[in-house]
Design an enzyme around this catalytic site. Structure first.
Site, PDB file in Angstrom:
ATOM      1  N   ARG A 157       0.830  -1.055   0.272  1.00 35.75           N
ATOM      2  CA  ARG A 157       0.198   0.128   0.113  1.00 35.75           C
ATOM      3  C   ARG A 157       0.804   1.510  -0.250  1.00 35.75           C
ATOM      4  O   ARG A 157       1.095   1.849  -0.976  1.00 35.75           O
ATOM      5  CB  ARG A 157      -0.728   0.491   1.402  1.00 35.75           C
ATOM      6  CG  ARG A 157      -2.382  -0.308   1.225  1.00 35.75           C
ATOM      7  CD  ARG A 157      -2.759  -1.542   2.480  1.00 35.75           C
ATOM      8  NE  ARG A 157      -1.415  -2.738   2.825  1.00 35.75           N
ATOM      9  CZ  ARG A 157      -1.698  -3.823   2.359  1.00 35.75           C
ATOM     10  NH1 ARG A 157      -3.349  -3.981   2.003  1.00 35.75           N
ATOM     11  NH2 ARG A 157      -1.410  -4.132   2.193  1.00 35.75           N
ATOM     12  N   THR A 158       1.506   1.376   1.019  1.00 30.63           N
ATOM     13  CA  THR A 158       2.381   2.669   0.872  1.00 30.63           C
ATOM     14  C   THR A 158       3.892   2.799   0.327  1.00 30.63           C
ATOM     15  O   THR A 158       3.597   4.211  -1.002  1.00 30.63           O
ATOM     16  CB  THR A 158       2.783   2.359   2.294  1.00 30.63           C
ATOM     17  OG1 THR A 158       2.923   1.702   3.769  1.00 30.63           O
ATOM     18  CG2 THR A 158       3.631   3.902   2.699  1.00 30.63           C
ATOM     19  N   LYS A 197      25.492  -5.122   0.698  1.00 32.39           N
ATOM     20  CA  LYS A 197      26.376  -5.281   0.680  1.00 32.39           C
ATOM     21  C   LYS A 197      27.647  -4.681   1.822  1.00 32.39           C
ATOM     22  O   LYS A 197      28.817  -4.885   1.983  1.00 32.39           O
ATOM     23  CB  LYS A 197      27.512  -4.871  -1.017  1.00 32.39           C
ATOM     24  CG  LYS A 197      26.835  -5.162  -2.407  1.00 32.39           C
ATOM     25  CD  LYS A 197      27.743  -4.642  -3.338  1.00 32.39           C
ATOM     26  CE  LYS A 197      26.871  -4.698  -4.304  1.00 32.39           C
ATOM     27  NZ  LYS A 197      27.353  -3.573  -5.119  1.00 32.39           N
ATOM     28  N   ARG A 205      11.234   3.959   4.565  1.00 32.43           N
ATOM     29  CA  ARG A 205      10.403   2.555   5.319  1.00 32.43           C
ATOM     30  C   ARG A 205      10.951   1.908   6.523  1.00 32.43           C
ATOM     31  O   ARG A 205      12.910   1.640   5.257  1.00 32.43           O
ATOM     32  CB  ARG A 205       9.016   2.321   4.930  1.00 32.43           C
ATOM     33  CG  ARG A 205       9.233   0.657   5.884  1.00 32.43           C
ATOM     34  CD  ARG A 205       8.153   0.187   5.559  1.00 32.43           C
ATOM     35  NE  ARG A 205       7.060   0.873   5.751  1.00 32.43           N
ATOM     36  CZ  ARG A 205       5.418   0.788   5.207  1.00 32.43           C
ATOM     37  NH1 ARG A 205       5.177  -1.236   4.857  1.00 32.43           N
ATOM     38  NH2 ARG A 205       4.007   1.392   5.316  1.00 32.43           N
ATOM     39  N   HIS A 211       3.665   6.158  12.082  1.00 28.29           N
ATOM     40  CA  HIS A 211       3.388   6.070  10.125  1.00 28.29           C
ATOM     41  C   HIS A 211       2.299   6.563   9.850  1.00 28.29           C
ATOM     42  O   HIS A 211       1.227   5.774   9.801  1.00 28.29           O
ATOM     43  CB  HIS A 211       2.912   4.573  10.468  1.00 28.29           C
ATOM     44  CG  HIS A 211       3.062   3.881   8.302  1.00 28.29           C
ATOM     45  ND1 HIS A 211       3.106   4.727   7.788  1.00 28.29           N
ATOM     46  CD2 HIS A 211       2.578   2.332   8.266  1.00 28.29           C
ATOM     47  CE1 HIS A 211       2.817   4.420   6.648  1.00 28.29           C
ATOM     48  NE2 HIS A 211       2.329   2.590   6.676  1.00 28.29           N
TER      49      HIS A 211
HETATM   50  N1   CP Z   1      -0.606   0.048   6.066  1.00 27.34           N
HETATM   51  C1   CP Z   1       0.508  -0.029   5.714  1.00 27.34           C
HETATM   52  O1   CP Z   1       1.445   0.195   5.682  1.00 27.34           O
HETATM   53  O2   CP Z   1       0.348  -1.533   4.323  1.00 27.34           O
HETATM   54  P1   CP Z   1       1.495  -1.469   3.978  1.00 27.34           P
HETATM   55  O3   CP Z   1       2.559  -2.426   4.674  1.00 27.34           O
HETATM   56  O4   CP Z   1       1.408  -2.676   2.839  1.00 27.34           O
HETATM   57  O5   CP Z   1       2.947  -0.528   3.072  1.00 27.34           O
END
Ligand code: CP
Length: 312
Positions: free
Chosen positions: A65-66, A93, A115, A143
Site C-alpha cells: 500500500r504505502t 553488500k 521505511r 507511520h
Molecule cells: N498500511 C501499510 O503500511 O501497509 P503496507 O505495509 O502494505 O505499506
C-alpha cells in the site's frame, strides 16, 4: 492549470511523526487532500506541480500500500520517482545506512521517503540530507501518513473527530499505526481506547492517556470507530502467542461482536489484513461497515497533499 489551488505551508520541514505536527498542520493536510481526492476521480488525474523534482522511495521493509501509494502520488504530481529496494541496494553488500544516505544526498533529491525497521531511522536520515524526509513507517515508532489517511477516511463519514470514541484493537505493542493514530486522534479531540491481550501490552504504555480494555466486546462497546491492527509477526521475538484460531476467538472482530459498537461504527484496518485472525473475512469485505478499501484509496490523495506541501 484551470483548477489551480494554493498549496499551504506546514510548520515542519520533514514529516517524521504526527507528534511533531500542530492541529493547524493536520487540518491543512486533510483539507488539501480533499482537493486531490476530487482530482483523483477525474479521467486525467495528473496535477503536475512537481515537474522536474526527484523523489526517492527508500524501502528497507516490505510494503504494498504505502510504496505504491507514494509512487502514484509522486507521479500524479509530475515528479520523477526512484524506488530503492533493499534487495537491490549496496546495503546488501554491507554499506551502512549513514553511507547510503550520504550517497543518495549527493544525487540531490527533492524529497526522500523512508521505511525502516529501526525506530528513529527517518530522523537519522533527515539529519544527513538537505531535502525533506517523510517517514513511511519506522519500527514501532510512527507511520504518520497512515494516521493522516485514517483521519481523512473517518472525516469522509463523520462530521468531526472531536469526541469520537475510537477503539484501537489488537497488537498494540508493536504497532506504529496505533501510535501515530493515538497522537493524531487525541490532538483532534477524540477519545482513544487501547484494546489488547495482556501479551501485547505496549512497553511505553505510560506515555498514552487512553482507556484500556482487555476484552474486545467491552473495548468496542459504543465506539464510533473500531480500528483493528495486524499482528506484527516480524517484530515479535519473545512472546508466546496463542493459535490463530484462539486469537480470533478472543480478539478477532466479527459482525456479531461489532453489534456492541454504535450502529454506524466504521471498521478500519491499515492492512495487510490476516483474514479470520484479526477480522472476520466477510466483515472485512462488507462495504456497509468496513472502510478498508477507502483507506487505501484515500492514501494517494493524502500523500499527494503531503508531498506537494513539503516540496513546495
Ligand atoms: N498500511 C501499510 O503500511 O501497509 P503496507 O505495509 O502494505 O505499506
Amino acid at each position: 492549470m484551470s483548477d489551480d489551488i494554493k498549496i499551504p505551508k506546514i510548520s515542519q520541514k520533514h514529516l517524521l511523526g504526527i507528534k511533531y505536527l500542530s492541529i493547524d498542520d493536520i487540518n491543512k493536510i486533510l483539507e488539501l487532500a480533499v482537493f486531490f481526492k476530487l482530482k483523483n476521480k477525474e479521467k486525467n488525474k495528473n496535477y503536475p506541480i512537481l515537474t522536474g523534482r526527484t523523489i526517492i522511495n527508500l524501502f528497507f521493509e516490505p510494503s504494498t500500500r504505502t510504496l505504491i501509494s507514494f509512487e502514484i502520488a509522486a507521479k500524479r504530481l509530475g515528479a520523477d520517482v526512484i524506488n530503492m529496494n533493499i534487495e537491490g541496494s549496496s546495503l546488501r553488500k554491507g554499506e551502512t545506512l549513514f553511507d547510503t544516505a550520504q550517497t543518495i544526498g549527493a544525487m540531490n533529491p527533492d524529497l526522500v521517503v523512508i521505511r525502516h525497521s529501526k525506530d528513529n531511522s527517518a530522523e537519522e536520515i533527515s539529519n544527513l540530507l538537505d531535502c525533506p524526509v517523510v517517514n513511511a513507517g519506522e519500527g514501532i515508532n510512527e507511520h504518520p501518513t497512515q494516521a493522516l489517511l485514517d483521519a481523512f477516511t473517518i472525516l469522509s463519514h463523520k462530521k468531526t473527530l472531536k469526541d469520537l470514541t475510537v477503539s484501537i484493537c489488537g497488537d498494540l505493542e508493536h504497532s506504529r499505526v496505533a501510535r501515530s493514530n493515538y497522537y493524531l486522534l487525541t490532538k483532534m479531540g477524540s477519545k482513544v481506547r487501547f484494546v489488547y491481550p495482556k501479551y501485547f501490552e505496549p512497553k511505553d504504555l505510560n506515555k498514552y492517556k487512553v482507556e484500556i480494555f482487555h476484552e474486545l466486546i467491552k473495548g468496542i462497546s459504543d465506539s464510533d470507530i473500531v480500528m483493528m491492527l495486524r499482528i506484527q509477526n516480524e517484530r515479535i521475538i519473545d512472546t508466546e502467542l496463542p493459535s490463530t484460531k484462539e486469537y480470533f476467538l478472543h480478539y478477532g472482530l466479527t459482525a456479531e461482536k461489532l453489534k456492541n459498537a454504535k450502529a454506524d461504527a466504521l471498521v478500519m484496518h491499515p492492512g495487510p489484513i490476516n483474514r479470520d485472525v484479526e477480522i472476520e473475512s466477510s466483515l472485512a469485505d462488507d462495504v456497509n461497515k468496513s472502510v478498508i478499501n477507502e483507506q487505501v484509496e484515500n492514501g494517494v490523495a493524502v500523500r499527494m497533499a503531503c508531498l506537494s506541501m513539503l516540496i513546495n
